[in-house]
Design an enzyme around this catalytic site. Sequence first.
Site, PDB file in Angstrom:
ATOM      1  N   TYR A 433      43.067  85.934 -43.987  1.00  0.00           N
ATOM      2  CA  TYR A 433      41.798  85.602 -43.329  1.00  0.00           C
ATOM      3  C   TYR A 433      40.780  84.981 -44.287  1.00  0.00           C
ATOM      4  CZ  TYR A 433      40.367  90.542 -44.396  1.00  0.00           C
ATOM      5  OH  TYR A 433      40.087  91.749 -44.976  1.00  0.00           O
ATOM      6  N   GLU A 434      39.705  84.446 -43.688  1.00  0.00           N
ATOM      7  CA  GLU A 434      38.701  83.626 -44.377  1.00  0.00           C
ATOM      8  C   GLU A 434      39.317  82.365 -44.964  1.00  0.00           C
ATOM      9  OE1 GLU A 434      35.958  84.527 -43.595  1.00  0.00           O
ATOM     10  OE2 GLU A 434      36.286  86.637 -43.151  1.00  0.00           O
ATOM     11  N   GLY A 435      40.335  81.839 -44.304  1.00  0.00           N
ATOM     12  CA  GLY A 435      41.072  80.682 -44.806  1.00  0.00           C
ATOM     13  C   GLY A 435      42.250  81.167 -45.621  1.00  0.00           C
TER      14      GLY A 435
END
Length: 583
Positions: A433-435
Amino acid sequence: MNPYQAPLADMKFLLERVFDAPQTWGGLAALAETVDMDTAVAILDEADKISRDLIHPINRPGDEQGVSFEDAKVITPDGYREVYDQYAEGGWVGLCGDPEFGGMGMPKMLGVLVDEMAYSACNAFTLYGSLTAGAALCINAHGSDALKEKYLPNLYSGQWAGAMDMTEPQAGSDLRNIRTKAIPQDDGSYLISGSKIFITGGDHDLTENVIHLVLAKLPDTNGISLFLVPKIKVDDNGELGNSNGVTVGSIEHKMGLKGSATCVMNFDDAEGYLIGKANRGLVCMFTMMNYERLAIGIQGLGTSQAAYQMASDYAKERLQGQAAGGSANASDPILVHGDVRRMLMTIRCYTEAGRALSVFTGQQLDLAKHAEGEVQQKAARYVGLLTPVAKAFLSDRGLDAAVMAQQVFGGHGYIRETGIEQLVRDTRIAQIYEGTNGIQAIDFLGRKTTGDDLRTLTEFVAECQSQLADMANVSDEHKALITQRFEALLASGEYINANKLSQPALINACAVDFLDAFGHLVYGYFWLLMADKASDHEDASFSKAKRQLADFYLAKLLPKVDYHLAQVNAGDASVMAMADELF
């Protein structure tokens, strides 16, 4: 399972000796009268107690019980609400927040250490406060004065929580395809309609309101805008009113982080307010995103520290086999075995160098926020360079550490009772997550390295080389190991930069290896820096451990730089050659 114990001596060493935090703070007007080393030590000591005695005890029970969803309400595990109330009352949510709106105004290079402790104690619980702090940062940076005054005090106090709403089923990393709509109203507000998935802390019972930062599209435009959408409406006096068309469709059933509510959020004509300029939502959201990227890297770091403590304690207690060369004991602690020592030292080397990276990145954030002129500009470039590295390399090594620690436990690591398997499950998502970390690597190589034709990377390397030359307590042989590899890294970067236009797949195919090469190399640099600064440490055993760990890192882990650079230099031909139909 033994209670978590923060590595306070190492944290204080990094602040005071390695990165000279008092000088940094003293040179910044906004911090000079707010914090000194005595204040920092007091905050670290208190954070240690909070993490050990308050947060860590709910880690295992929260994983066993998990979040529940009943009658359209999200319910956190037993104990979470009580712990959150005490955590918020202590001011920890707003530790680094703007004092004008009730934050404590502490520097980020101190905040990252407090974050690490909380993540070590309980990953799932800590995410709630982290999302709130990130939302507040975004509102403070891009919101109107009215929005700041109305929402920031209750966010910093922890009375309200924050959430980041980006992802949709058809739009994950490529946000151009989002379908959530925002319809302008005559009073300047907007009606937000659409659905979002994978929303961490999207709803829960810890606070009386959740403030959503929602990406949506205005009519007749492909641009993306950012909106503040409260779960419960807030009147002009800051009082809560009616519900706002924000509901939970379901909660996700995840591999780990069972105590963290990950929600499907539905917005049905929910009243929202524009943050920043129309069609510039991603610019605003990335303020929060970059905050969370560093925070998620620190989640991996916190996992590494917790994993090391658990595995080290187990290795000292578990009797199995005899030491190589014979032993007078029927069985020895497994700590005597070379392979166990290799795993423990690898975890510790990655963890302590990772902590150095987090503090250094925090220092650059403080300079970028509070300094002026060339110092501010350089720090801002370094923040851009290091943020994707901190997110990806720290979270990758965090999972590696958890898996190695589980291996130290052997069969006992695969069963729930020891607790080590929870660390593996909880930290796995940090790479996603968060890229995803692949996207972080593409950002690092494509935008932050070759995007300015290696200007920032070259400047950073030159500064490291200069400090290497000044190290009086490190051998020239060890310095050369780092210096030569910095030169090789720049050469590989020049190769990518020279061929990026003629080989459009080159950056994508080589980015992960380039980031891993840089990460292993900068860790080597930090190990020499720590060994140098620890040479006259008042605790002789602390100094000795730093030297011996530095020796291990340079001998066993630094050569990974060569491997990863060889992968970069091999280019993209073998990666892209296979036809799609052959997969």
